[in-house]
Design a protein around this motif. Structure first.
Motif, PDB file in Angstrom:
ATOM      1  N   ALA A 126      -0.221   9.897  -0.846  1.00 18.36           N
ATOM      2  CA  ALA A 126       1.072   9.270  -1.273  1.00 18.36           C
ATOM      3  C   ALA A 126       0.665   8.213  -2.310  1.00 18.36           C
ATOM      4  O   ALA A 126       1.422   8.015  -3.413  1.00 18.36           O
ATOM      5  CB  ALA A 126       1.811   8.530  -0.056  1.00 18.36           C
ATOM      6  N   ARG A 127      -0.217   7.379  -2.024  1.00 26.04           N
ATOM      7  CA  ARG A 127      -0.736   6.318  -2.827  1.00 26.04           C
ATOM      8  C   ARG A 127      -1.408   6.947  -4.060  1.00 26.04           C
ATOM      9  O   ARG A 127      -1.201   6.143  -5.405  1.00 26.04           O
ATOM     10  CB  ARG A 127      -1.924   5.337  -2.110  1.00 26.04           C
ATOM     11  N   ILE A 128      -2.132   7.960  -4.364  1.00 24.71           N
ATOM     12  CA  ILE A 128      -2.447   8.648  -5.413  1.00 24.71           C
ATOM     13  C   ILE A 128      -1.192   8.986  -6.087  1.00 24.71           C
ATOM     14  O   ILE A 128      -1.176   8.619  -7.386  1.00 24.71           O
ATOM     15  CB  ILE A 128      -3.521   9.975  -5.027  1.00 24.71           C
ATOM     16  N   LEU A 129      -0.346   9.698  -5.514  1.00 21.56           N
ATOM     17  CA  LEU A 129       0.858  10.203  -6.210  1.00 21.56           C
ATOM     18  C   LEU A 129       1.728   9.123  -6.864  1.00 21.56           C
ATOM     19  O   LEU A 129       2.533   9.165  -7.697  1.00 21.56           O
ATOM     20  CB  LEU A 129       1.854  10.811  -5.244  1.00 21.56           C
ATOM     21  N   ALA A 130       1.883   7.991  -5.943  1.00 20.41           N
ATOM     22  CA  ALA A 130       2.475   6.717  -6.412  1.00 20.41           C
ATOM     23  C   ALA A 130       1.937   5.922  -7.661  1.00 20.41           C
ATOM     24  O   ALA A 130       2.494   5.127  -8.320  1.00 20.41           O
ATOM     25  CB  ALA A 130       2.230   5.619  -5.183  1.00 20.41           C
ATOM     26  N   THR A 131       0.834   6.316  -8.356  1.00 18.85           N
ATOM     27  CA  THR A 131       0.386   5.809  -9.358  1.00 18.85           C
ATOM     28  C   THR A 131       1.355   6.460 -10.565  1.00 18.85           C
ATOM     29  O   THR A 131       1.115   5.667 -11.731  1.00 18.85           O
ATOM     30  CB  THR A 131      -1.265   6.308  -9.736  1.00 18.85           C
ATOM     31  N   SER A 132       2.017   7.252 -10.441  1.00 20.57           N
ATOM     32  CA  SER A 132       2.830   8.070 -11.517  1.00 20.57           C
ATOM     33  C   SER A 132       4.017   8.151 -11.197  1.00 20.57           C
ATOM     34  O   SER A 132       4.937   8.911 -11.713  1.00 20.57           O
ATOM     35  CB  SER A 132       2.252   9.247 -12.060  1.00 20.57           C
ATOM     36  N   ASP A 133       4.716   7.475  -9.946  1.00 21.68           N
ATOM     37  CA  ASP A 133       6.054   7.966  -9.037  1.00 21.68           C
ATOM     38  C   ASP A 133       6.344   6.151  -8.674  1.00 21.68           C
ATOM     39  O   ASP A 133       5.899   6.010  -7.423  1.00 21.68           O
ATOM     40  CB  ASP A 133       5.751   8.821  -8.303  1.00 21.68           C
ATOM     41  N   SER A 134       7.010   5.579  -9.483  1.00 17.38           N
ATOM     42  CA  SER A 134       7.538   4.234  -9.300  1.00 17.38           C
ATOM     43  C   SER A 134       8.418   4.229  -7.955  1.00 17.38           C
ATOM     44  O   SER A 134       8.465   3.164  -7.128  1.00 17.38           O
ATOM     45  CB  SER A 134       8.286   3.640 -10.201  1.00 17.38           C
ATOM     46  N   GLU A 135       9.354   5.398  -7.542  1.00 12.12           N
ATOM     47  CA  GLU A 135       9.909   5.460  -6.310  1.00 12.12           C
ATOM     48  C   GLU A 135       9.163   5.572  -5.343  1.00 12.12           C
ATOM     49  O   GLU A 135       9.579   4.968  -4.085  1.00 12.12           O
ATOM     50  CB  GLU A 135      11.040   6.792  -6.513  1.00 12.12           C
ATOM     51  N   LEU A 136       8.170   6.401  -5.291  1.00  7.87           N
ATOM     52  CA  LEU A 136       7.409   6.577  -4.153  1.00  7.87           C
ATOM     53  C   LEU A 136       6.569   5.433  -3.836  1.00  7.87           C
ATOM     54  O   LEU A 136       6.557   4.874  -2.644  1.00  7.87           O
ATOM     55  CB  LEU A 136       6.347   7.607  -4.315  1.00  7.87           C
ATOM     56  N   LEU A 137       6.163   4.642  -4.808  1.00  4.81           N
ATOM     57  CA  LEU A 137       5.621   3.220  -4.690  1.00  4.81           C
ATOM     58  C   LEU A 137       6.415   2.265  -3.904  1.00  4.81           C
ATOM     59  O   LEU A 137       6.029   1.699  -2.922  1.00  4.81           O
ATOM     60  CB  LEU A 137       5.132   2.751  -6.159  1.00  4.81           C
ATOM     61  N   GLU A 138       7.668   2.278  -4.126  1.00  2.00           N
ATOM     62  CA  GLU A 138       8.745   1.626  -3.501  1.00  2.00           C
ATOM     63  C   GLU A 138       8.958   1.874  -1.987  1.00  2.00           C
ATOM     64  O   GLU A 138       8.901   0.886  -0.970  1.00  2.00           O
ATOM     65  CB  GLU A 138       9.944   1.347  -4.200  1.00  2.00           C
ATOM     66  N   ARG A 139       8.768   3.138  -1.873  1.00  2.40           N
ATOM     67  CA  ARG A 139       8.810   3.720  -0.592  1.00  2.40           C
ATOM     68  C   ARG A 139       7.357   3.089   0.422  1.00  2.40           C
ATOM     69  O   ARG A 139       7.620   2.885   1.699  1.00  2.40           O
ATOM     70  CB  ARG A 139       9.105   5.195  -0.423  1.00  2.40           C
ATOM     71  N   LEU A 140       6.533   3.368  -0.207  1.00  2.00           N
ATOM     72  CA  LEU A 140       5.292   2.827   0.328  1.00  2.00           C
ATOM     73  C   LEU A 140       5.103   1.303   0.703  1.00  2.00           C
ATOM     74  O   LEU A 140       4.628   0.871   1.665  1.00  2.00           O
ATOM     75  CB  LEU A 140       3.999   3.160  -0.652  1.00  2.00           C
ATOM     76  N   LYS A 141       5.826   0.580  -0.223  1.00  2.00           N
ATOM     77  CA  LYS A 141       5.816  -0.871  -0.122  1.00  2.00           C
ATOM     78  C   LYS A 141       6.849  -1.109   1.132  1.00  2.00           C
ATOM     79  O   LYS A 141       6.527  -2.016   2.044  1.00  2.00           O
ATOM     80  CB  LYS A 141       6.329  -1.646  -1.336  1.00  2.00           C
ATOM     81  N   ALA A 142       7.905  -0.408   1.294  1.00  2.00           N
ATOM     82  CA  ALA A 142       8.907  -0.445   2.244  1.00  2.00           C
ATOM     83  C   ALA A 142       8.018  -0.079   3.818  1.00  2.00           C
ATOM     84  O   ALA A 142       8.222  -0.922   4.709  1.00  2.00           O
ATOM     85  CB  ALA A 142       9.972   0.256   2.114  1.00  2.00           C
ATOM     86  N   TYR A 143       7.368   0.788   3.536  1.00  2.00           N
ATOM     87  CA  TYR A 143       6.440   1.135   4.901  1.00  2.00           C
ATOM     88  C   TYR A 143       5.522  -0.119   5.465  1.00  2.00           C
ATOM     89  O   TYR A 143       5.663  -0.277   6.422  1.00  2.00           O
ATOM     90  CB  TYR A 143       5.735   2.360   4.803  1.00  2.00           C
ATOM     91  N   SER A 144       4.842  -0.493   4.378  1.00  2.00           N
ATOM     92  CA  SER A 144       4.064  -1.859   4.623  1.00  2.00           C
ATOM     93  C   SER A 144       4.747  -2.992   5.188  1.00  2.00           C
ATOM     94  O   SER A 144       4.190  -3.538   6.236  1.00  2.00           O
ATOM     95  CB  SER A 144       3.348  -2.141   3.323  1.00  2.00           C
ATOM     96  N   ARG A 145       6.069  -3.159   4.517  1.00  2.00           N
ATOM     97  CA  ARG A 145       6.913  -4.044   5.337  1.00  2.00           C
ATOM     98  C   ARG A 145       7.191  -4.055   6.502  1.00  2.00           C
ATOM     99  O   ARG A 145       7.250  -4.783   7.529  1.00  2.00           O
ATOM    100  CB  ARG A 145       8.142  -4.406   4.275  1.00  2.00           C
ATOM    101  N   GLU A 146       7.507  -2.599   6.867  1.00  2.00           N
ATOM    102  CA  GLU A 146       7.873  -2.133   8.241  1.00  2.00           C
ATOM    103  C   GLU A 146       6.681  -2.478   9.401  1.00  2.00           C
ATOM    104  O   GLU A 146       7.151  -3.080  10.404  1.00  2.00           O
ATOM    105  CB  GLU A 146       8.300  -0.717   8.425  1.00  2.00           C
ATOM    106  N   MET A 147       5.564  -2.187   8.700  1.00  2.00           N
ATOM    107  CA  MET A 147       4.261  -2.163   9.585  1.00  2.00           C
ATOM    108  C   MET A 147       4.354  -3.851   9.915  1.00  2.00           C
ATOM    109  O   MET A 147       3.822  -4.159  11.195  1.00  2.00           O
ATOM    110  CB  MET A 147       3.065  -1.715   9.105  1.00  2.00           C
ATOM    111  N   LYS A 148       4.286  -4.600   9.099  1.00  2.00           N
ATOM    112  CA  LYS A 148       4.232  -6.083   8.999  1.00  2.00           C
ATOM    113  C   LYS A 148       5.295  -6.632   9.962  1.00  2.00           C
ATOM    114  O   LYS A 148       4.869  -7.348  10.957  1.00  2.00           O
ATOM    115  CB  LYS A 148       4.249  -6.814   7.597  1.00  2.00           C
ATOM    116  N   GLU A 149       6.496  -6.297   9.900  1.00  2.00           N
ATOM    117  CA  GLU A 149       7.538  -6.762  10.620  1.00  2.00           C
ATOM    118  C   GLU A 149       7.305  -6.248  12.322  1.00  2.00           C
ATOM    119  O   GLU A 149       7.708  -7.097  13.238  1.00  2.00           O
ATOM    120  CB  GLU A 149       8.923  -6.319  10.369  1.00  2.00           C
TER     121      GLU A 149
END
Length: 170
Positions: A126-149
């Motif tokens: 997903a991180r590889i794909l997110a280099t050219s997909d801003s929506e996926l990048l935002e979903r990855l960031k949200a997942y990271s926030r979920e883990m932190k919380e």
């Protein structure tokens, strides 16, 4: 169309590989999952790897145990990233597969995750794909926030209860 191909050599790998599929689903990444033995059906495997680019795969996640040829063979044929997942096994507990996947010859790179690391393989894809997909990048960031919380909530619970009561509630 699927962006990630998930391939394994045996259905005994399904428990690990389904973690990759589950994570890709959570992130909204389309994938195709299949079982192909590079050793027992080389013609079928060759056609899979050769046609992956035409299917618009951007990444292949390949799981294998023991001699673990599947990821390296994918990387030898498919010109885009391949992520190898070494599978734990009976004899050497996956160390044989790990060595086989990480020790690819020059010119045939395979990104390798931990033994039985299906979830991390999906996150790397997903991180590889997110280099050219801003929506996926935002979903990855949200997942990271979920883990932190989640970690923060556990720390607050430990502070509130103390370690003995925390253990009793686990």
């Amino acid at each position: 169309m699927p962006k990630v191909g998930i391939v394994m050599g045996s259905d005994s790998d399904m428990k690990v590989m389904s973690k990759a599929a589950d994570m890709l689903e959570k992130l909204g990444v389309e994938y195709e999952i299949t079982i192909i033995s590079a050793h027992r059906e080389p013609d079928v495997f060759f056609e899979y790897a050769k046609s992956a680019e035409e299917k618009d795969f951007k990444v292949i996640i390949a799981g294998a145990g023991m001699a673990a040829h599947l990821p390296g063979m994918c990387a030898a044929i498919f010109p885009m990233p391949v992520i190898g997942i070494p599978m734990s096994g009976k004899n050497l507990e996956g160390v044989d597969a790990l060595y086989s996947i990480v020790q690819m010859p020059p010119g045939i790179p395979v990104a390798t995750v931990a033994i039985d690391g299906g979830m991390n393989a999906a996150l790397l894809a997903a991180r590889i794909l997110a280099t050219s997909d801003s929506e996926l990048l935002e979903r990855l960031k949200a997942y990271s926030r979920e883990m932190k919380e989640t970690v923060q909530a556990k720390a607050e619970k430990l502070d509130r209860l103390g370690h003995k009561e925390y253990l009793n509630q686990m």
